[in-house]
Design an enzyme around this catalytic site. Structure first.
Site, short mmCIF file in Angstrom:
data_model
loop_
_atom_site.label_atom_id
_atom_site.label_comp_id
_atom_site.label_asym_id
_atom_site.label_seq_id
_atom_site.Cartn_x
_atom_site.Cartn_y
_atom_site.Cartn_z
N ALA A 191 -1.52 -28.43 14.77
CA ALA A 191 -2.97 -28.62 14.75
C ALA A 191 -3.37 -29.51 13.57
O ALA A 191 -2.71 -29.51 12.54
CB ALA A 191 -3.65 -27.26 14.65
N ASN B 244 -3.89 -24.60 18.02
CA ASN B 244 -4.88 -23.76 17.33
C ASN B 244 -5.86 -24.62 16.55
O ASN B 244 -5.88 -24.62 15.34
CB ASN B 244 -4.17 -22.83 16.35
CG ASN B 244 -3.84 -21.49 16.98
OD1 ASN B 244 -4.43 -21.11 17.99
ND2 ASN B 244 -2.89 -20.78 16.38
N SER C 114 -3.34 -17.78 23.57
CA SER C 114 -2.84 -16.67 22.75
C SER C 114 -1.67 -15.98 23.42
O SER C 114 -1.59 -15.92 24.64
CB SER C 114 -3.94 -15.64 22.51
OG SER C 114 -3.40 -14.53 21.82
N GLY C 115 -0.80 -15.46 22.59
CA GLY C 115 0.33 -14.70 23.13
C GLY C 115 1.64 -15.11 22.50
O GLY C 115 2.69 -14.58 22.84
N LYS D 294 -11.18 -18.26 20.94
CA LYS D 294 -9.81 -17.99 20.47
C LYS D 294 -9.83 -17.62 18.97
O LYS D 294 -9.11 -16.72 18.52
CB LYS D 294 -8.91 -19.21 20.71
CG LYS D 294 -7.53 -19.15 20.03
CD LYS D 294 -6.68 -18.04 20.60
CE LYS D 294 -5.26 -17.91 20.08
NZ LYS D 294 -4.77 -18.57 18.94
N HIS E 234 -11.02 -14.14 18.72
CA HIS E 234 -9.89 -13.30 19.15
C HIS E 234 -8.96 -13.04 17.96
O HIS E 234 -8.58 -11.91 17.68
CB HIS E 234 -9.13 -14.00 20.29
CG HIS E 234 -7.75 -13.47 20.54
ND1 HIS E 234 -6.69 -13.74 19.70
CD2 HIS E 234 -7.26 -12.65 21.50
CE1 HIS E 234 -5.61 -13.12 20.14
NE2 HIS E 234 -5.92 -12.46 21.23
N ASN E 235 -8.61 -14.11 17.25
CA ASN E 235 -7.70 -13.95 16.11
C ASN E 235 -8.34 -13.13 15.00
O ASN E 235 -7.66 -12.35 14.34
CB ASN E 235 -7.28 -15.32 15.57
CG ASN E 235 -6.26 -15.99 16.46
OD1 ASN E 235 -6.23 -15.75 17.66
ND2 ASN E 235 -5.42 -16.83 15.89
N GLU F 53 -8.05 -9.66 15.95
CA GLU F 53 -6.63 -9.31 15.77
C GLU F 53 -6.36 -8.91 14.31
O GLU F 53 -5.69 -7.91 14.04
CB GLU F 53 -5.80 -10.53 16.17
CG GLU F 53 -4.33 -10.47 15.92
CD GLU F 53 -3.68 -11.83 16.23
OE1 GLU F 53 -3.93 -12.41 17.32
OE2 GLU F 53 -2.92 -12.33 15.39
#
Ligand code: NBP
Length: 481
Positions: A76, A102, A128-129, A182, A185-186, A189
């Site tokens: 990135a 990312n 993601s994953g 995303k 999401h992080n 997390e």
């Protein structure tokens, strides 16, 4: 041969994604990497994939059927910009460039605007994953034009994780919407991981159980409402024994947590949007604190309660209390994350379906969890829900966790065990439900020293007290902020 999809950047993420694509019916995958050796390794190791390798970016473009569709999986930042420039030079209007790295969502907004000028579609897709997800099915959060989604949607659906029969991908919104979601999401997390770590620490220091015994507790929790990937892997990590020393691995790992920055982005962005993502912020701060060995060494003899001052009378009840506190705090972290999504959507003009976001996080991604279904249901029942935590299901969770949550936070404070995410989530919850907040006093202070004005509870208008005069109140022209 003509490929219907291409991948640029064949390090671990790109090669796994390319293999995933190639394994799906109907896909022929073109591959290109700046350094040929990587391409060569991939095609040598995976002849079954039937890749169409390209040595130059022109060859890559020529191997793609129109509209050309290429997914970039490179480092990135500068790497992404460099590859976009190369692709723009060889692609044509109507073609689609997807950045699966990312990227910071503001970079995606900038890139989308620039690429759109050329007539080429640009899609910023959060993926993601990790490595495993890329290979077997990630959760994918694409942002871009509806036109690009027409071509890209079926391809992404073919490689995404599947949760309860549905692919974990949806068209999130335009330009940076996918990378924004995303990023959140992080952030969630980070909060989830910190909460789990605090739960482990409290149980270990409170009950003296070994990591292996605590692994069994997490494995048990994973059969209930806390069922999630992060709880599952926590049990695996806690079970692991170090081959060299015979000690639990968790006891030989240096206790300084690193980060790649997406949690920081979430907090920075939320601060700008005025959204209190306190659970996520505490998780980021906890990692920063852990990574200050000199300060920690200097502070290690500061006064505090002795370790053995903390002995829960009923260890089993204490452990169940920690579980309830974890669940309640986790709901708060998600509620805050969704608040940030709502605020981001409003700020950047994205039409984001919150229930759909919870759905695509049910599989493939790091925060996949059983309770995401409850979030989808909450938004389905009430699309205008102003705070996730106020949905009936979650009110019930809060009600059941009340006593335990407060006791655990109080126990942690008494014992001198840091539980920043647990306690800040509870403070946030109490702040949210308070009838009156001391923000009224803060407004008074602001008016005193800076004439920042205030509003009144009993009439319209903006007011200022003449603090250095006769202390009478005047109506002010300015607005209170
Ligand atoms: P890296 O982030 O390690 O990047 C390596 C790749 O970037 C190589 O293919 C390299 O080509 C290429 N590259 C670089 Br570096 N600079 C370039 C340039 N100027 N022009 C062209 N290519 C360039 O790879 P990764 O770990 O596979 O990650 C790829 C993306 O996926 C990143 O954005 C990363 O943040 C993201 N990611 C996501 C997850 C997740 O869980 N979602 C996990 C890991 C990574 P070379 O071979 O010629 O050096």
């Amino acid at each position: 041969a003509q490929a219907n999809i291409g991948v640029v950047g064949l390090a671990v993420m790109g090669s796994n994604l390319a293999r995933n694509l190639a394994s799906r019916e109907g896909n022929t995958v073109a591959v290109y990497n700046r350094t040929w050796a990587r391409t060569e390794t991939l095609i040598d190791e995976h002849p079954e994939a039937g890749f169409i390798p390209a040595k130059t970016i022109q060859e890559f473009a020529d191997s793609l059927a129109k509209p050309r569709t290429a997914i970039i999986m490179v480092q990135a930042g500068k790497g992404t910009d460099a590859v976009i420039d190369e692709l723009v030079a060889v692609f044509e209007p109507g073609d689609i460039i997807v950045d699966g790295g990312n990227a910071l969502f503001t970079d995606t907004i900038r890139r989308e605007a620039a690429v759109r000028e050329t007539g080429i579609n640009f899609v910023g897709a959060g993926i993601s994953g990790g490595e495993e997800g890329a290979l077997n099915g990630p959760s994918i959060m694409p942002g871009g034009s509806a036109e690009a989604w027409q071509t890209l949607g079926p391809i992404l659906k073919s490689i995404a994780a599947v949760a309860e029969g549905e692919p974990c991908v949806t068209h999130v919104g335009t330009d940076g919407a996918g990378h924004f979601v995303k990023m959140i999401h992080n952030g969630i997390e980070y909060a989830d991981m910190q909460l789990i770590a605090e739960a482990y620490d409290l149980i270990r220091r409170g009950t003296g159980k070994s990591p292996a015994e605590i692994a069994d507790i997490f494995a048990e929790w994973n059969k209930g409402e806390l069922e999630s990937y992060l709880i599952e892997i926590t049990a695996e990590v806690l079970k692991q024994v170090d081959a060299e020393t015979g000690k639990p691995l968790v006891d030989v790992i240096l206790d300084q947590a690193g980060s790649k920055g997406t949690g920081v982005w979430t907090v920075q962005t939320s601060l700008d949007l005025g959204i209190p993502v306190s659970g996520i912020a505490e998780a980021v701060f906890a990692r920063s604190l852990s990574s200050k060995p000199a300060q920690r060494a200097a502070a290690s003899s500061l006064p505090g309660p002795s370790e053995d001052a903390f002995k829960p009378a009923d260890p089993e009840a204490f452990i169940e209390g920690v579980r309830l506190a974890l669940y309640a705090s986790k709901v708060i972290a998600y509620s805050q994350g969704f608040d940030a999504i709502v605020a981001g959507a409003e700020q950047y003009g994205w039409d984001i379906k919150k229930g759909d976001i919870a759905k695509i996080w049910r599989g493939g991604c790091i925060i996949r969890a059983r309770f995401l279904n409850r979030i989808t249901e909450a938004y389905a029942e009430n699309p205008g829900l102003v705070a996730l935590v106020t949905a009936p299901f979650f009110v019930d969770v809060m009600a059941k966790a009340q006593t335990a949550w407060r006791n655990v936070v109080a126990d942690a404070a008494h014992a001198g065990i840091p539980a920043p995410a647990f306690s800040s989530s509870l403070a946030y919850y109490d702040g949210l439900r308070a009838d009156r907040l001391p923000a009224a006093l803060v407004q008074g202070q602001r008016d005193f020293f800076g004439a920042h004005t205030y509003k009144r509870v009993d009439k319209e208008g903006t007011f200022h007290t003449l603090w250095s005069g006769d202390r009478s109140e005047i109506e002010s022209e300015g607005s209170s902020h």
